[in-house]
Design an enzyme around this catalytic site. Structure first.
Site, mmCIF file in Angstrom:
data_model
loop_
_atom_site.group_PDB
_atom_site.id
_atom_site.type_symbol
_atom_site.label_atom_id
_atom_site.label_comp_id
_atom_site.label_asym_id
_atom_site.label_seq_id
_atom_site.Cartn_x
_atom_site.Cartn_y
_atom_site.Cartn_z
ATOM 1 N N SER A 409 6.019 -48.922 120.557
ATOM 2 C CA SER A 409 5.131 -49.005 121.718
ATOM 3 C C SER A 409 5.804 -48.437 122.964
ATOM 4 C CB SER A 409 4.779 -50.459 122.030
ATOM 5 O OG SER A 409 4.253 -51.083 120.910
ATOM 6 N N HIS A 430 0.815 -44.937 116.975
ATOM 7 C CA HIS A 430 0.839 -46.192 117.720
ATOM 8 C C HIS A 430 -0.470 -46.949 117.488
ATOM 9 C CE1 HIS A 430 0.885 -48.498 121.749
ATOM 10 N NE2 HIS A 430 1.490 -49.184 120.813
ATOM 11 N N GLU A 442 -2.957 -44.182 118.964
ATOM 12 C CA GLU A 442 -2.380 -43.081 119.741
ATOM 13 C C GLU A 442 -1.484 -42.288 118.793
ATOM 14 O OE1 GLU A 442 -1.908 -44.373 124.344
ATOM 15 O OE2 GLU A 442 -0.755 -45.569 122.941
ATOM 16 N N ASN A 480 -0.278 -47.735 127.643
ATOM 17 C CA ASN A 480 0.595 -48.672 128.346
ATOM 18 C C ASN A 480 1.019 -48.155 129.715
ATOM 19 O OD1 ASN A 480 0.543 -50.945 126.717
ATOM 20 N ND2 ASN A 480 2.045 -50.082 125.289
#
Ligand code: T1G
Length: 659
Positions: A409, A430, A442, A480
């Site tokens: 991550s 991801h 992702e 993120n």
């Protein structure tokens, strides 16, 4: 007999005295202007020619009719309108039967409903998915469907927008028959109907449905509509079918359709529709074939690894899970089987499919088992040394053409790749937790990722039924990074005077399922705290930093699992905690901040701007290829309300951001 052309996309030929009309308007036979014109001409022709006893309508290729042409929305209407075409079909002097070869969606389903009979092929599907586009059916669907299958079933179908297959369609009474040779069956049905007075859905009396069942069906739709207006409007219109005349119902449907079509909600959902079809398209991959993937290795069968395993198994892959000990391997296998069992219990999977999945699963404590894998996904502890060492070991085990994917991550996958013998085969995948449920993946295009490796990762994600979005390498990737900017802004506002519960309430009113501080408490505060501590030494000392979350952690408030976080959960319910209010007040006082009030609009505006601003940076840096990808990430990974179109859409159109 040779074919007659009625327009550039509609032609017909005679079969057994019946005019078989084919709609051929690639890619999905949408009801573009020339389709509508062609259909009317075909009906005129059938009425005029004495030897023709009736009409069959079918579609070319895999689709019957995919509905109205969504690209025509917002353009001036061209005659004949779709409702006019429906009336012509329904009022035709000779029987008209739909021979449904593939998807009959939206206006396509409405064409079938206006016909006097319907035969489904085995690949047929039916649905009125308009609410998913922020609109309601606009060509009679809300009035004809309840008259055909009853109010309760129509509320369910139109309110949810879900699609039904032939077996359900026949049970519902939506079709007269299902046949492998649907065309022959449809021609046969025309012969049966010929000379009889036609059942015109519009003229039928509506049986008074059981009121309680109608109420229950309506409530169910409304409880799932999360602040969108189209589902409620759809329910209202379907219920009109048993309260008003057909003509009045149609007029109200049309007026509602036109109003919603021009709404922000519909514009946002259309944006999402096209964004999803754009996602994962990469120019540089044009003509590049993906590698063959049959066996997927998954290192680490914890929560994330088990979820990925389930996604791969249900998509038909063979899966080899790897753990460090026999005991952990047994537990991993049990975890995976447990998720599959739950899916069977909830009806998402049949027992046969589950058994097939388990037969394709092996979980071992011997990493050597990965020799057979075409793709290995690591889902181990998010630590650079652990992952690098694992990939170096894999170099000696897997085939040279096998792909290695990291599910990190926050780590830099370029660094992991650089430590391996073949960096070109390393890519990021991801997943979001729970990986068997969440649609977003992702796909991280690393510095050295080979084009066919990226193409393979995208094809694999699609095969899992996921929505892949390509991200370049950056801390936290697209999602993120934006989430961090969003969190930072939320904490700034709290420090400046907003209460966490005010921020959460504003976000929930906007359409998020949960406010950001509630999300924190769900996820746990300690991981982000550990990361902040790691980053403390390299943080820009002049950048604004809010200490409140650190203070919460220092007080042992790690979120829901410890009973306390941004809120208190001692009573079993989320409650505002005076201790937190005092802690926030002290943090403000320590910085001499005198708290001010924030309106709901200001809170939402500032958070949207923060997200869109970070998104703009990602585009400039080349991390995201298009702003619609960023919207999809935030909608599918972070609960951004779909009917607002995502943060970039909301910012670009200034629909939700007051300047
Ligand atoms: N209009 C315009 N373009 C469309 C389209 C449509 N209705 N449907 C698909 N496309 C494009 C899509 O953008 C893509 O383009 C290509 O076709 C292939 O699509 C009056 C108001 C039919 C099940 O909501 O569900 O009728 O990216 O990749 O997987 O009441 O498309 O290649 O350039 O999805 O084979 C209601 C939407 C309209 C159906 C085929 N209809 N479409 O799936 O292909 S509103 C829908 C689908 C309406 C009336 C109202 C699927 C499909 P590109 P694809 P697929």
């Amino acid at each position: 007999m040779s074919a007659t052309r009625f327009s550039e996309s509609v032609s017909g030929s005679i079969r057994d005295g019946v005019l078989v009309v084919i709609i051929d308007n690639a890619p999905v036979n949408a009801t573009s202007a020339h389709v509508r014109q062609g259909l009317v001409k075909a009906l005129d022709h059938a009425s005029a020619v004495g030897t023709v006893i009736g009409v069959v309508i079918t579609g070319a290729g895999r689709t019957f009719v995919g509905g109205a042409d969504i690209r025509e929305f917002g353009k001036p209407p061209v005659e004949p309108t779709l409702p006019e075409v429906m009336q012509r079909i329904e009022n035709c002097s000779k029987p008209v039967v739909a021979s449904v070869n593939g998807a009959a969606l939206g206006g396509g389903c409405e064409i079938a409903l206006a016909c006097h009979g319907r035969v489904a092929g085995e690949a047929a599907s039916f649905g009125l998915p308009e609410v998913k586009l922020g609109i309601v059916p606009g060509a009679g669907g809300t009035q004809r469907l309840p008259r055909l299958i009853g109010t309760v079933a129509a509320i369910d179908l139109i309110g949810s927008g879900r699609t039904v297959r032939p077996d359900e369609a026949i049970k519902l009474g939506l079709v007269d028959g299902v046949a492998a040779d649907h065309l022959a069956a449809a021609v046969g049905l025309v012969h049966q109907l010929a000379g009889q007075s036609q059942r015109r859905t519009g003229l039928l009396d509506v049986p008074i449905a059981e009121l309680a069942a109608v109420e229950a069906a309506s409530k169910k739709v409304l409880s799932r509509s999360r602040g969108q207006s189209a589902p409620a409007e759809a329910v209202r219109l379907v219920r009109l079918a048993s309260e008003r005349t057909f003509r009045d119902g149609l007029a109200e449907e049309r007026a509602t359709f036109l109003r919603l079509r021009d709404s922000n909600e519909a514009a946002a959902l259309r944006h999402v529709f096209f964004a999803e079809r754009q996602a994962g398209k990469v120019d540089k991959l044009e003509g590049i074939a993906p590698r063959r993937i049959e066996t997927v290795g998954i290192v680490g069968t914890g929560l994330m690894g088990a979820g990925i395993a389930v996604a791969a198994l249900t998509a038909g892959y063979r899966v080899v899970g790897i753990e460090q000990t026999e005991d952990a391997a047994t537990k991993g296998r049990e975890r995976i089987a447990g998720i599959l069992d739950k899916a069977v219990q909830s009806g998402r999977l049949t027992a046969t499919v589950r058994d097939g999945c388990l037969a394709r699963l092996a979980v071992a404590a011997n990493i050597g088992e990965l020799a057979a894998a075409d793709l290995v996904i690591e889902a181990v502890f998010d630590d650079l040394a652990v992952k690098t060492e694992l990939f170096q070991r894999l170099d000696g085990i897997v085939r040279p053409d096998a792909i290695l994917a990291t599910n990190t991550s926050y780590l830099n996958p370029d660094e992991i790749a650089a430590a391996t013998a073949h960096p070109g085969r390393v890519v990021g995948l991801h997943f979001f937790s729970p990986a068997n449920i969440m649609r977003l993946v992702e796909v991280v295009d690393c510095k050295a990722t080979a084009p066919d490796v990226l193409a393979s990762a995208l094809a694999f994600a699609r095969q899992l039924g996921k929505l892949p979005v390509v991200s370049g390498v950056t801390e936290g990737f697209i999602g993120n990074r934006i989430f961090s900017a969003y969190r930072r802004e939320a904490e700034f506002m709290v420090e400046d005077g907003a209460a966490p519960e005010e921020v959460d309430a504003a976000l929930e009113a906007y359409g998020f399922p949960m406010g950001i501080f509630t999300v924190y408490d769900m996820a746990g505060l300690e991981i982000a705290w550990a990361r902040r501590k790691r980053q403390a030494a390299t943080r820009d000392p002049n950048a604004r930093y809010v200490e409140i979350a650190d203070k919460l952690c220092e007080a042992g408030r790690f979120g829901r699992k410890t009973g306390k976080g941004w809120y208190d959960y001692a009573s079993g319910e989320k409650a505002v905690d005076p201790e937190v209010t005092a802690l926030i007040a002290a943090a403000r006082a320590a910085k001499d901040i005198s708290p001010r009030r924030f309106t709901v609009d200001e809170i939402v505006d500032r958070l949207l701007r923060a997200m869109a601003g970070e998104g703009a940076a990602l585009l400039t840096e080349g991390i995201a290829a298009r702003s619609s990808d960023i919207d999809l990430v935030m909608i599918n990974g972070y609960g951004f309300p779909e009917h607002k179109g995502g943060p970039m859409f909301a910012a670009e159109t200034h629909k939700d951001i007051t300047p």
